[in-house]
Write a protein that holds these residues in place. Structure first.
Motif, PDB file in Angstrom:
ATOM      1  N   ARG A  46       0.829  -1.305   0.113  1.00 23.75           N
ATOM      2  CA  ARG A  46       0.009  -0.111  -0.087  1.00 23.75           C
ATOM      3  C   ARG A  46       0.962   1.360  -0.107  1.00 23.75           C
ATOM      4  O   ARG A  46       0.561   2.346  -0.686  1.00 23.75           O
ATOM      5  CB  ARG A  46      -0.939   0.122   1.259  1.00 23.75           C
ATOM      6  N   ARG A  47       2.006   1.118   0.525  1.00 17.61           N
ATOM      7  CA  ARG A  47       2.812   2.286   0.689  1.00 17.61           C
ATOM      8  C   ARG A  47       3.674   2.547  -0.680  1.00 17.61           C
ATOM      9  O   ARG A  47       3.559   3.815  -1.013  1.00 17.61           O
ATOM     10  CB  ARG A  47       3.955   1.955   1.669  1.00 17.61           C
ATOM     11  N   VAL A  48       3.795   1.454  -1.369  1.00 19.46           N
ATOM     12  CA  VAL A  48       4.724   1.892  -2.680  1.00 19.46           C
ATOM     13  C   VAL A  48       3.679   1.872  -3.971  1.00 19.46           C
ATOM     14  O   VAL A  48       4.242   2.261  -4.932  1.00 19.46           O
ATOM     15  CB  VAL A  48       5.750   0.877  -2.847  1.00 19.46           C
ATOM     16  N   ALA A  49       2.547   1.416  -3.817  1.00 20.66           N
ATOM     17  CA  ALA A  49       1.400   1.541  -4.883  1.00 20.66           C
ATOM     18  C   ALA A  49       2.159   1.017  -6.058  1.00 20.66           C
ATOM     19  O   ALA A  49       2.120   1.691  -7.171  1.00 20.66           O
ATOM     20  CB  ALA A  49       0.897   3.093  -5.064  1.00 20.66           C
ATOM     21  N   ASP A  63       4.016 -17.605   1.670  1.00 23.17           N
ATOM     22  CA  ASP A  63       4.481 -17.934   0.369  1.00 23.17           C
ATOM     23  C   ASP A  63       3.975 -17.153  -0.726  1.00 23.17           C
ATOM     24  O   ASP A  63       2.808 -16.452  -0.355  1.00 23.17           O
ATOM     25  CB  ASP A  63       4.113 -19.513   0.131  1.00 23.17           C
ATOM     26  N   GLY A  64       4.167 -17.384  -1.895  1.00 24.89           N
ATOM     27  CA  GLY A  64       3.688 -16.516  -2.956  1.00 24.89           C
ATOM     28  C   GLY A  64       2.051 -16.691  -3.469  1.00 24.89           C
ATOM     29  O   GLY A  64       1.393 -15.606  -3.479  1.00 24.89           O
ATOM     30  N   LEU A  65       1.697 -18.000  -3.386  1.00 22.66           N
ATOM     31  CA  LEU A  65       0.396 -18.269  -3.648  1.00 22.66           C
ATOM     32  C   LEU A  65      -0.481 -17.854  -2.714  1.00 22.66           C
ATOM     33  O   LEU A  65      -1.811 -17.201  -2.797  1.00 22.66           O
ATOM     34  CB  LEU A  65       0.140 -19.673  -3.798  1.00 22.66           C
ATOM     35  N   ARG A  66      -0.281 -17.872  -1.398  1.00 28.57           N
ATOM     36  CA  ARG A  66      -1.174 -17.175  -0.282  1.00 28.57           C
ATOM     37  C   ARG A  66      -0.755 -15.787  -0.237  1.00 28.57           C
ATOM     38  O   ARG A  66      -2.019 -15.035   0.166  1.00 28.57           O
ATOM     39  CB  ARG A  66      -0.500 -17.944   1.104  1.00 28.57           C
ATOM     40  N   THR A  67       0.184 -15.123  -0.538  1.00 29.26           N
ATOM     41  CA  THR A  67       0.107 -13.744  -0.679  1.00 29.26           C
ATOM     42  C   THR A  67      -0.594 -13.302  -1.929  1.00 29.26           C
ATOM     43  O   THR A  67      -1.390 -12.351  -1.549  1.00 29.26           O
ATOM     44  CB  THR A  67       1.622 -13.299  -1.099  1.00 29.26           C
ATOM     45  N   ALA A  68      -0.636 -13.815  -3.042  1.00 27.95           N
ATOM     46  CA  ALA A  68      -1.504 -13.655  -4.085  1.00 27.95           C
ATOM     47  C   ALA A  68      -3.230 -13.649  -3.774  1.00 27.95           C
ATOM     48  O   ALA A  68      -3.932 -12.702  -4.209  1.00 27.95           O
ATOM     49  CB  ALA A  68      -1.141 -14.330  -5.417  1.00 27.95           C
ATOM     50  N   ALA A  69      -3.442 -14.673  -2.916  1.00 30.05           N
ATOM     51  CA  ALA A  69      -4.763 -14.668  -2.499  1.00 30.05           C
ATOM     52  C   ALA A  69      -5.181 -13.816  -1.424  1.00 30.05           C
ATOM     53  O   ALA A  69      -6.277 -13.108  -1.827  1.00 30.05           O
ATOM     54  CB  ALA A  69      -4.993 -15.999  -1.897  1.00 30.05           C
ATOM     55  N   ARG A  70      -4.454 -13.087  -0.879  1.00 31.02           N
ATOM     56  CA  ARG A  70      -4.695 -12.317   0.092  1.00 31.02           C
ATOM     57  C   ARG A  70      -4.586 -10.713  -0.451  1.00 31.02           C
ATOM     58  O   ARG A  70      -5.620  -9.804  -0.117  1.00 31.02           O
ATOM     59  CB  ARG A  70      -3.576 -11.966   1.422  1.00 31.02           C
ATOM     60  N   LEU A  71      -3.926 -10.676  -1.368  1.00 33.64           N
ATOM     61  CA  LEU A  71      -3.619  -9.186  -2.346  1.00 33.64           C
ATOM     62  C   LEU A  71      -4.918  -9.440  -3.122  1.00 33.64           C
ATOM     63  O   LEU A  71      -5.674  -8.341  -3.186  1.00 33.64           O
ATOM     64  CB  LEU A  71      -2.511  -9.269  -3.298  1.00 33.64           C
ATOM     65  N   ARG A  72      -5.448 -10.293  -3.846  1.00 30.12           N
ATOM     66  CA  ARG A  72      -6.953 -10.572  -4.419  1.00 30.12           C
ATOM     67  C   ARG A  72      -8.027 -10.396  -3.495  1.00 30.12           C
ATOM     68  O   ARG A  72      -9.098  -9.498  -3.858  1.00 30.12           O
ATOM     69  CB  ARG A  72      -7.100 -11.848  -5.222  1.00 30.12           C
ATOM     70  N   ALA A  73      -8.051 -10.496  -2.272  1.00 32.68           N
ATOM     71  CA  ALA A  73      -9.066 -10.570  -1.475  1.00 32.68           C
ATOM     72  C   ALA A  73      -9.116  -9.104  -0.776  1.00 32.68           C
ATOM     73  O   ALA A  73     -10.336  -8.580  -0.220  1.00 32.68           O
ATOM     74  CB  ALA A  73      -8.731 -11.633  -0.157  1.00 32.68           C
ATOM     75  N   TYR A  75      -9.727  -5.034  -1.048  1.00 34.21           N
ATOM     76  CA  TYR A  75     -10.124  -4.337  -1.869  1.00 34.21           C
ATOM     77  C   TYR A  75      -9.242  -3.288  -2.722  1.00 34.21           C
ATOM     78  O   TYR A  75      -9.245  -3.137  -3.839  1.00 34.21           O
ATOM     79  CB  TYR A  75     -11.255  -3.372  -1.261  1.00 34.21           C
ATOM     80  N   ASP A  76      -8.273  -2.717  -1.960  1.00 32.47           N
ATOM     81  CA  ASP A  76      -7.427  -1.945  -2.547  1.00 32.47           C
ATOM     82  C   ASP A  76      -6.022  -2.363  -3.301  1.00 32.47           C
ATOM     83  O   ASP A  76      -5.465  -1.772  -3.943  1.00 32.47           O
ATOM     84  CB  ASP A  76      -6.766  -0.940  -1.312  1.00 32.47           C
ATOM     85  N   ALA A 128      -6.814  -1.443 -18.664  1.00 34.48           N
ATOM     86  CA  ALA A 128      -8.039  -2.476 -18.391  1.00 34.48           C
ATOM     87  C   ALA A 128      -9.147  -1.563 -17.949  1.00 34.48           C
ATOM     88  O   ALA A 128      -8.918  -0.657 -17.099  1.00 34.48           O
ATOM     89  CB  ALA A 128      -7.526  -3.315 -17.640  1.00 34.48           C
ATOM     90  N   ALA A 129     -10.016  -2.149 -18.324  1.00 34.05           N
ATOM     91  CA  ALA A 129     -11.511  -1.240 -17.590  1.00 34.05           C
ATOM     92  C   ALA A 129     -11.439  -1.590 -16.054  1.00 34.05           C
ATOM     93  O   ALA A 129     -11.400  -2.681 -15.639  1.00 34.05           O
ATOM     94  CB  ALA A 129     -12.756  -1.653 -18.280  1.00 34.05           C
ATOM     95  N   PRO A 130     -11.769  -0.784 -15.128  1.00 37.81           N
ATOM     96  CA  PRO A 130     -12.240  -1.100 -13.998  1.00 37.81           C
ATOM     97  C   PRO A 130     -12.932  -2.106 -13.732  1.00 37.81           C
ATOM     98  O   PRO A 130     -14.176  -2.347 -14.360  1.00 37.81           O
ATOM     99  CB  PRO A 130     -12.903   0.328 -13.235  1.00 37.81           C
ATOM    100  N   GLY A 131     -12.817  -3.188 -12.962  1.00 39.02           N
ATOM    101  CA  GLY A 131     -13.689  -4.327 -12.671  1.00 39.02           C
ATOM    102  C   GLY A 131     -13.360  -5.438 -13.532  1.00 39.02           C
ATOM    103  O   GLY A 131     -13.986  -6.423 -13.134  1.00 39.02           O
ATOM    104  N   ARG A 132     -12.483  -5.330 -14.408  1.00 40.27           N
ATOM    105  CA  ARG A 132     -12.489  -6.271 -15.588  1.00 40.27           C
ATOM    106  C   ARG A 132     -10.913  -6.823 -15.590  1.00 40.27           C
ATOM    107  O   ARG A 132     -10.213  -5.726 -15.884  1.00 40.27           O
ATOM    108  CB  ARG A 132     -13.096  -5.653 -16.958  1.00 40.27           C
ATOM    109  N   ARG A 133     -10.627  -7.819 -15.478  1.00 35.67           N
ATOM    110  CA  ARG A 133      -9.204  -8.297 -15.439  1.00 35.67           C
ATOM    111  C   ARG A 133      -9.007  -8.921 -16.820  1.00 35.67           C
ATOM    112  O   ARG A 133      -9.747  -9.622 -17.324  1.00 35.67           O
ATOM    113  CB  ARG A 133      -9.099  -9.238 -14.406  1.00 35.67           C
ATOM    114  N   ARG A 134      -7.783  -8.786 -17.237  1.00 32.55           N
ATOM    115  CA  ARG A 134      -7.358  -9.493 -18.582  1.00 32.55           C
ATOM    116  C   ARG A 134      -6.146 -10.274 -18.214  1.00 32.55           C
ATOM    117  O   ARG A 134      -5.241  -9.904 -17.144  1.00 32.55           O
ATOM    118  CB  ARG A 134      -6.801  -8.268 -19.645  1.00 32.55           C
TER     119      ARG A 134
END
Length: 170
Positions: A46-49, A63-73, A75-76, A128-134
């Motif tokens: 959040r600090r480095v954006a 680990d990286g996969l749990r980190t990715a899951a937390r990042l996806r979960a 909102y910001d 990418a449009a907001p809310g749409r992932r590519r």
């Protein structure tokens, strides 16, 4: 001459790999911030954006996969493009796809492939449009070959370029 731009958060427990990725991305004009594991990533994201995050899979603390899951979960950070840069197993690829990872680059990697992947993900983050992932790379279905050894499987995955079929090849 460096033409790329964007801020990349590189997360890997190996200082040598972090340095290798940093040098290659900075030579292409990216700003690079590093973290030694997933827990540190979550502390600084959040600090480095960042515009893109690269994650190793096997790291201490988180680990990286749990980190990715937390990042996806969260909102910001849910919108941030995430690439796995790691020597993954087929199970890791499936888990990565299920948590919303956007790209994958197998170690050992060609620095040009790293720069291309990060560049595509930075471009997608801007367009990418907001809310749409590519997706820069598609994980696809893993081929089922009955007599394939684990070594053959790992070599096959390293050689396979994971690109969506409808996207033009660079």
């Amino acid at each position: 001459m460096a033409v790329a731009s964007g801020r990349v958060l590189v997360v890997d427990d190996s200082e040598v790999i972090r340095r290798l990725i940093r040098v290659n991305l900075e030579l292409e004009g990216f700003e690079v911030v590093t973290a030694a594991d997933g827990a540190e990533c979550l502390e600084v994201v959040r600090r480095v954006a960042p515009d893109v995050i690269t994650l190793d899979v096997v790291m201490p603390r988180l680990d990286g996969l749990r980190t990715a899951a937390r990042l996806r979960a969260a909102y910001d950070t849910a919108h941030l493009p995430i690439a796995i840069v790691s020597a993954c197993t087929p199970a890791d690829l499936e888990r990565g796809e299920s948590v919303g990872v956007d790209g994958y680059l197998a170690k050992p990697f060609d620095p040009a492939d790293l720069v291309a992947l990060v560049g595509r993900l930075c471009g997608q983050a801007r367009t990418a449009a907001p809310g749409r992932r590519r997706f820069a790379y598609d994980f696809g279905a893993m081929p089922q070959v009955p007599a394939q050894t684990s070594r053959d499987s790992a070599l096959s995955e390293q050689a396979q370029e994971l690109v969506r079929p409808e996207e033009p090849r660079p």
